[in-house]
Design a protein around this motif. Structure first.
Motif, PDB file in Angstrom:
ATOM      1  N   ASN A  47     -18.877   9.711  79.678  1.00  8.71           N
ATOM      2  CA  ASN A  47     -20.306   9.693  79.996  1.00  8.71           C
ATOM      3  C   ASN A  47     -20.557   8.917  81.288  1.00  8.71           C
ATOM      4  O   ASN A  47     -20.717   9.532  82.346  1.00  8.71           O
ATOM      5  CB  ASN A  47     -21.080   9.151  78.794  1.00  8.71           C
ATOM      6  CG  ASN A  47     -20.965  10.116  77.623  1.00  8.71           C
ATOM      7  OD1 ASN A  47     -21.674  11.114  77.577  1.00  8.71           O
ATOM      8  ND2 ASN A  47     -20.049   9.873  76.694  1.00  8.71           N
ATOM      9  N   ILE A  48     -20.559   7.584  81.238  1.00  7.03           N
ATOM     10  CA  ILE A  48     -20.827   6.806  82.458  1.00  7.03           C
ATOM     11  C   ILE A  48     -19.678   6.969  83.470  1.00  7.03           C
ATOM     12  O   ILE A  48     -19.912   7.188  84.657  1.00  7.03           O
ATOM     13  CB  ILE A  48     -21.099   5.333  82.114  1.00  7.03           C
ATOM     14  CG1 ILE A  48     -22.328   5.218  81.197  1.00  7.03           C
ATOM     15  CG2 ILE A  48     -21.292   4.502  83.372  1.00  7.03           C
ATOM     16  CD1 ILE A  48     -23.606   5.863  81.738  1.00  7.03           C
ATOM     17  N   GLU A  52     -19.069  18.446  90.488  1.00  8.33           N
ATOM     18  CA  GLU A  52     -20.238  17.734  91.033  1.00  8.33           C
ATOM     19  C   GLU A  52     -21.462  17.986  90.140  1.00  8.33           C
ATOM     20  O   GLU A  52     -22.156  17.051  89.749  1.00  8.33           O
ATOM     21  CB  GLU A  52     -20.502  18.203  92.464  1.00  8.33           C
ATOM     22  CG  GLU A  52     -21.594  17.399  93.123  1.00  8.33           C
ATOM     23  CD  GLU A  52     -21.780  17.744  94.591  1.00  8.33           C
ATOM     24  OE1 GLU A  52     -20.841  18.262  95.229  1.00  8.33           O
ATOM     25  OE2 GLU A  52     -22.884  17.507  95.097  1.00  8.33           O
ATOM     26  N   ASN A  53     -21.694  19.240  89.785  1.00  2.85           N
ATOM     27  CA  ASN A  53     -22.867  19.559  88.964  1.00  2.85           C
ATOM     28  C   ASN A  53     -22.776  18.922  87.578  1.00  2.85           C
ATOM     29  O   ASN A  53     -23.739  18.323  87.089  1.00  2.85           O
ATOM     30  CB  ASN A  53     -23.019  21.080  88.805  1.00  2.85           C
ATOM     31  CG  ASN A  53     -23.364  21.711  90.137  1.00  2.85           C
ATOM     32  OD1 ASN A  53     -23.846  21.044  91.057  1.00  2.85           O
ATOM     33  ND2 ASN A  53     -23.084  23.019  90.276  1.00  2.85           N
ATOM     34  N   GLU A 108     -27.138  11.538  84.598  1.00  5.39           N
ATOM     35  CA  GLU A 108     -28.553  11.411  84.219  1.00  5.39           C
ATOM     36  C   GLU A 108     -28.690  11.213  82.710  1.00  5.39           C
ATOM     37  O   GLU A 108     -29.454  10.360  82.254  1.00  5.39           O
ATOM     38  CB  GLU A 108     -29.352  12.636  84.676  1.00  5.39           C
ATOM     39  CG  GLU A 108     -29.491  12.762  86.200  1.00  5.39           C
ATOM     40  CD  GLU A 108     -30.160  11.555  86.881  1.00  5.39           C
ATOM     41  OE1 GLU A 108     -31.117  11.002  86.314  1.00  5.39           O
ATOM     42  OE2 GLU A 108     -29.691  11.155  87.967  1.00  5.39           O
ATOM     43  N   GLU A 109     -27.916  11.990  81.943  1.00  2.00           N
ATOM     44  CA  GLU A 109     -27.977  11.842  80.474  1.00  2.00           C
ATOM     45  C   GLU A 109     -27.516  10.441  80.070  1.00  2.00           C
ATOM     46  O   GLU A 109     -28.133   9.789  79.231  1.00  2.00           O
ATOM     47  CB  GLU A 109     -27.039  12.850  79.791  1.00  2.00           C
ATOM     48  CG  GLU A 109     -27.591  14.250  79.718  1.00  2.00           C
ATOM     49  CD  GLU A 109     -26.522  15.249  79.270  1.00  2.00           C
ATOM     50  OE1 GLU A 109     -26.729  16.439  79.510  1.00  2.00           O
ATOM     51  OE2 GLU A 109     -25.476  14.829  78.716  1.00  2.00           O
ATOM     52  N   GLY A 110     -26.425  10.008  80.678  1.00  2.29           N
ATOM     53  CA  GLY A 110     -25.858   8.687  80.344  1.00  2.29           C
ATOM     54  C   GLY A 110     -26.812   7.564  80.692  1.00  2.29           C
ATOM     55  O   GLY A 110     -27.001   6.628  79.908  1.00  2.29           O
ATOM     56  N   PHE A 111     -27.444   7.661  81.870  1.00  2.00           N
ATOM     57  CA  PHE A 111     -28.391   6.608  82.283  1.00  2.00           C
ATOM     58  C   PHE A 111     -29.584   6.564  81.324  1.00  2.00           C
ATOM     59  O   PHE A 111     -30.104   5.503  81.002  1.00  2.00           O
ATOM     60  CB  PHE A 111     -28.877   6.836  83.719  1.00  2.00           C
ATOM     61  CG  PHE A 111     -27.866   6.446  84.785  1.00  2.00           C
ATOM     62  CD1 PHE A 111     -26.627   5.925  84.442  1.00  2.00           C
ATOM     63  CD2 PHE A 111     -28.171   6.588  86.131  1.00  2.00           C
ATOM     64  CE1 PHE A 111     -25.695   5.561  85.429  1.00  2.00           C
ATOM     65  CE2 PHE A 111     -27.257   6.217  87.127  1.00  2.00           C
ATOM     66  CZ  PHE A 111     -26.021   5.708  86.761  1.00  2.00           C
ATOM     67  N   GLN A 112     -30.004   7.748  80.864  1.00  2.00           N
ATOM     68  CA  GLN A 112     -31.143   7.779  79.933  1.00  2.00           C
ATOM     69  C   GLN A 112     -30.767   7.126  78.598  1.00  2.00           C
ATOM     70  O   GLN A 112     -31.568   6.393  78.011  1.00  2.00           O
ATOM     71  CB  GLN A 112     -31.625   9.221  79.733  1.00  2.00           C
ATOM     72  CG  GLN A 112     -32.964   9.330  79.011  1.00  2.00           C
ATOM     73  CD  GLN A 112     -34.089   8.536  79.700  1.00  2.00           C
ATOM     74  OE1 GLN A 112     -34.393   8.760  80.866  1.00  2.00           O
ATOM     75  NE2 GLN A 112     -34.698   7.580  78.980  1.00  2.00           N
ATOM     76  N   LYS A 164     -25.936   5.370  97.304  1.00  2.00           N
ATOM     77  CA  LYS A 164     -27.322   4.898  97.187  1.00  2.00           C
ATOM     78  C   LYS A 164     -28.130   5.679  96.143  1.00  2.00           C
ATOM     79  O   LYS A 164     -29.182   6.222  96.434  1.00  2.00           O
ATOM     80  CB  LYS A 164     -28.002   4.937  98.560  1.00  2.00           C
ATOM     81  CG  LYS A 164     -27.256   4.099  99.584  1.00  2.00           C
ATOM     82  CD  LYS A 164     -28.021   3.853 100.849  1.00  2.00           C
ATOM     83  CE  LYS A 164     -27.339   2.864 101.755  1.00  2.00           C
ATOM     84  NZ  LYS A 164     -25.889   3.009 101.950  1.00  2.00           N
ATOM     85  N   VAL A 165     -27.603   5.722  94.930  1.00  2.00           N
ATOM     86  CA  VAL A 165     -28.306   6.435  93.859  1.00  2.00           C
ATOM     87  C   VAL A 165     -29.612   5.696  93.528  1.00  2.00           C
ATOM     88  O   VAL A 165     -29.663   4.468  93.565  1.00  2.00           O
ATOM     89  CB  VAL A 165     -27.376   6.567  92.619  1.00  2.00           C
ATOM     90  CG1 VAL A 165     -27.142   5.235  91.941  1.00  2.00           C
ATOM     91  CG2 VAL A 165     -27.915   7.555  91.619  1.00  2.00           C
TER      92      VAL A 165
END
Ligand SMILES: N[C@@H](CCC(=O)N[C@@H](CS)C(=O)NCC(=O)O)C(=O)O
Length: 219
Positions: A106-107, A133-134, A141-145, A181-182
């Protein structure tokens, strides 16, 4: 006791997690720098040391480990300091282990694999894989959420009220995304947690070295 030997690269996220714990627990260790971006992991010499030809790799006596989370839990059982890093309580330990397993697909996938594909991959293999990449963008995004939701309820990523090695592992991976720079504005709790973990003196120390070496990555 034999000295711990660590093959690592400060530019590598799992390497920094291990090096950071060595600092926290004041483990005396012999450091061998392996520069992934220079192809050092591909050498014949390193293939005799590390079965996976990856960093971090640790040798302690006859034991060779080449998975960062296995190295971390081994070091903790050999050089135990305060309980919070890897709690003895079975429920808390299960939560830390839960994060450590979840982390890889995930992360780590969302950040580390994304960056590898964008930076070292093209340098070493000459290609950027669009599918990777995709997929890594989606995973990130899923992991950050998931982390944002956890951090709304708990202080730390393993759903603990005290800092653990899960936070160190996670921090090393996410901070590497600063290379591209995310934008973390959508994740305020995660941003705040990054700041808090970044202020731990040993995390600051290993990341000072990392930031100094950043020009090695020409993005
Ligand atoms: N799952 C491993 C991942 C290790 C890993 O991917 N290391 C990278 C550097 S961040 C590496 O050594 N890559 C070089 C290679 O595979 O040739 C861990 O957590 O230790």
């Amino acid at each position: 006791m034999e000295q711990v030997v660590i093959y690592a690269d400060y530019m590598s996220q799992p390497s920094r997690a291990v090096l950071t714990y060595c600092e926290i627990a004041k483990i005396p260790y012999k450091f061998h720098e392996i520069r992934v971006i220079n192809g050092d992991t591909f050498t014949e010499e390193f293939s005799k040391i590390s079965p996976s030809q990856s960093v971090p790799t640790m040798i302690h006596g006859n034991l060779v480990l080449y998975e960062s989370n296995a190295i971390l839990t081994y070091l903790i059982s050999s050089f135990h300091i305060s309980d919070n890093w890897y709690p003895n309580d079975k429920i808390k330990r299960a939560l830390v282990n839960n994060y450590l397993h979840w982390h890889h697909m995930n992360i780590r996938f969302g950040c580390g694999i994304y960056l590898f594909n964008k930076t070292i991959g093209p340098k070493l293999f000459g290609i950027v894989m669009k599918d990777i990449e995709n997929l890594s963008n989606e995973k990130r995004e899923e992991g950050f959420q998931v982390l944002e939701n956890i951090l709304e309820r708990y202080h730390y990523v393993a759903e603990t009220e005290e800092v653990s090695i899960a936070d160190i592992v996670c921090y090393c991976e996410i901070i590497q995304m600063m290379l591209v720079k995310v934008d973390l504005k959508k994740y305020p709790k995660l941003e705040n947690w990054l700041e808090r973990i970044g202020r731990i003196p040993e995390v600051e120390k290993t990341h000072r070295i990392f930031f100094k070496l950043l020009p090695r990555f020409k993005l």
